[in-house]
Design an enzyme around this catalytic site. Structure first.
Site, PDB file in Angstrom:
ATOM      1  N   CYS A   1      -4.253  11.138  -6.633  1.00 41.75           N
ATOM      2  CA  CYS A   1      -2.845  10.683  -6.145  1.00 41.75           C
ATOM      3  C   CYS A   1      -1.481  10.779  -6.829  1.00 41.75           C
ATOM      4  O   CYS A   1      -0.468  11.273  -6.374  1.00 41.75           O
ATOM      5  CB  CYS A   1      -3.218   9.052  -5.876  1.00 41.75           C
ATOM      6  SG  CYS A   1      -3.929   8.101  -7.383  1.00 41.75           S
TER       7      CYS A   1
ATOM      8  N   HIS B   1       0.429   2.543  -7.692  1.00 46.22           N
ATOM      9  CA  HIS B   1       1.164   2.893  -9.188  1.00 46.22           C
ATOM     10  C   HIS B   1       2.644   3.028  -8.848  1.00 46.22           C
ATOM     11  O   HIS B   1       3.238   3.193  -7.906  1.00 46.22           O
ATOM     12  CB  HIS B   1       0.381   4.350  -9.284  1.00 46.22           C
ATOM     13  CG  HIS B   1      -0.916   4.758  -9.393  1.00 46.22           C
ATOM     14  ND1 HIS B   1      -1.637   3.826 -10.015  1.00 46.22           N
ATOM     15  CD2 HIS B   1      -1.596   5.432  -8.561  1.00 46.22           C
ATOM     16  CE1 HIS B   1      -2.873   4.330  -9.778  1.00 46.22           C
ATOM     17  NE2 HIS B   1      -2.968   5.203  -8.902  1.00 46.22           N
TER      18      HIS B   1
END
Length: 337
Positions: free
Chosen positions: A140, A220
């Site tokens: 990711c 994140h």
């Protein structure tokens, strides 16, 4: 139509299966796992064909009332390509099965580049994956790095980049099993693995990353300081980012001040699970000072690799040779505007 199997029906696997199921040029033959709980029950509700990864799993599934179509080998005999979304220790063993069978396969970012010899990002190196036997869709965070720095590179603005990653502690549904609280844990090594991982896709990227694990589970957060090749304007930088259909420019002053508010927006948009396939980059936070660029963005680690995986299927099977046509087709199917 290419016949596709999903091995591992977890956080990524269930999303990949749903994405495959809505494409008009590929067919989800079945999903394979060892679980018999609520997760696989949802696959049954969606009328996916269920296959058992092991004999023990098959017994447990049948005792739980699950109609099992066969075992892993039965599924492999029916498909053109496998997307393996299992944990890395399991995936590494499965890869040997796929190679012996002579079947094309995709693994996710938890595996090493050497597992496939090719790492994939749709906007960066789609053409190099055409008709290969295997590829790895990078993680990711690495996906987000390639999208953002790739856009700057295409505009011939990128000299070098230095990024700090604030990493979620664990997946939301596993918060009761681990993670951290009331602390932050810096990764010991600099660069953290994401920078070298991005270079496995684009060796010319001059990028160094550092990472800190933080006590939250939603997403994140990245902060980037980029040295540009020349003095430029904010408008030119934004125009570069707009060349990527998978970067979504957001506004801090519109109430999108945190990862939870961004998540709420995507839930309101009607995305499954509130998934954010795009990099959500703050437009009004972005700052250009001479030849330096500063910006920040949020990454949904459960969703960002899903469109990349669909594009990787098309590349490996050769059903679409044009990267932009595949990206556009995937975007439309997933509601990426």
């Amino acid at each position: 139509m290419k016949n596709i199997a999903v091995i591992g029906y977890g956080v990524i696997g269930k999303r990949v299966a749903d994405a495959i199921n809505i494409q008009d040029d590929m067919n989800l033959v079945g999903v394979c796992d060892v679980i018999s709980d609520w997760r696989i029950q949802n696959a049954i509700r969606k009328e996916y064909n269920i296959y058992a990864a092991t004999n023990e799993a098959e017994k447990q599934m049948k005792s739980s009332g699950i109609s099992v179509q066969g075992n892993l080998q039965d599924l492999l005999d029916k498909v053109d390509l496998v997307v393996d979304c299992t944990p890395k220790n399991i995936a590494a063993k499965n890869v040997e099965i796929y190679k012996k069978q002579g079947i094309k396969f995709i693994v996710e970012g938890g595996e090493k580049h050497e597992t496939t010899g090719h790492s994939f990002n749709a906007e960066t190196n789609y053409e190099s994956a055409l008709n290969l036997n295997a590829t790895r869709v990078v993680s990711c965070n690495t996906t987000s790095i390639l999208r953002t720095l790739g856009a700057l590179k295409r505009a011939d603005l990128l000299d070098y980049a230095r990024g700090t990653l604030l990493r979620r502690a664990t997946d939301p549904w596993e918060s009761h099993l681990g993670g951290i609280m009331n602390t932050m844990v810096p990764e010991r090594e600099i660069p953290s693995h994401q920078g070298p991982d991005a270079q496995s896709v684009d060796p010319d990227l001059n990028v160094i990353t550092s990472a800190v694990k933080v006590p939250e589970t939603l997403s994140h957060l990245h902060y980037w300081n980029v040295k540009l090749k020349k003095q430029t304007t904010k408008e030119e930088v934004l125009n570069a980012f707009k060349t990527s259909s998978r970067i979504k420019l957001i506004q801090y002053d519109q109430g999108l001040v945190s990862n939870n508010t961004i998540k709420e927006m995507f839930l309101d948009m009607g995305r499954p699970w509130g998934d954010m396939y795009e990099v959500a980059l703050w437009e009004d936070m972005l700052k250009v000072v001479g030849d330096e660029l500063f910006y920040a963005y949020v990454v949904d680690n459960q969703a960002i690799v899903i469109p990349e995986t669909i594009d990787a299927i098309r590349a490996l099977t050769g059903i679409e040779t044009d990267s932009q046509k595949s990206i556009s087709k995937t975007n439309k199917s997933l509601g990426i505007n």
